[in-house]
Design an enzyme around this catalytic site. Sequence first.
Site: not given
Length: 352
Positions: A13, A182, A248, A287, A289, A302, A304, A308
Amino acid sequence: MRVLVLMGGDSAERKVSLDSGRAVAKALRTAGHEAVEVDTDFQLKQPSEEITSPPVDRESHQSGASEALVVRRKLALKAFGLSSISPPDVAFLAFHGGLGENGGIQAFLEMAGIPYTGSGILASAIGMDKHISKMIFQQIGVKTPRWLFIDRTEPSGSSHLVNRVGDIIGFPCIVKPNNQGSTIGVSVVEDQGELKSAIELANKYGGGIVVEEYVPGRDLTVAILDQEALPVIEICPKHRIYDYECKYTGGMSEYVVPAKIRDSTEKEIRSQALKVYRALRCEGYGRVDFRFSPDGDLFCLEVNTLPGMTETSLLPKAAKAAGIEFPELVDRIVRLAYVKGSKRGWTLPKGC
């Protein structure tokens, strides 16, 4: 404050990390901080600091504890090839994946006595391990899609493995590396015939493989800042899952902020996000999800721990919906790290 923005590294990443780091550095300068950008790939030439006045030996005037802290930070900077840069007040971690997110860099910075943004060693390591994270979700009563953990040494095309996946998970299913982000190395597997190649792809990234039940529904995410759940975001990707291209590539996803969900659902998902975040001992920001099924069930995918951090990333989008602009967001994250470091005695004397 003097902030060392650590980014890049050698994970899969890397490019995403560099984008985050540059955006963070720009926002920090806007917020009035001194930001030094550092790509931690040791093969690259690193920035150096101009000396505008003769060096002053301030260390001899500090107490023994302060002297030791200064020395530790200088040794850490030397390891990054940054001997000419003055010790920072805080390190902002703009990493994604690899040693930068799995507790490795966090342990290094703790030994150096440098306050850093985000979660500590334990939470970072657990957050990067999908299998262990899901075990914790299950333990605390938060639903997560059914899954199998497969050791990377297990033959990818064995009939035993194929039968296990079919019997326990079923098809379609998701095959992903256990410790990547990612959506790198992730495949949607429709039937037994696609399983072998998907496992071989995920296996390239090491750390084992997770084969997970495919849950149809909506992608929802909850960003957290200083133990507060921010407005929920719905992600609407063009593909079946929110994959690398959808994340992205401009125009490949739409984002609804705040998500158009019932008040009761919003309350429940924010509650579950905080429950998971705290169970993993996360700090600062992060974060969580989710997948929201047509039956109205929430499934946690998951956590994070270093999401980002470009202006258009999910956490900044959620913060903006809460009235927090990007420079203010990074400023708050840095100050949270500084306060945490101060409590541990990691504050440098003025002038160092």
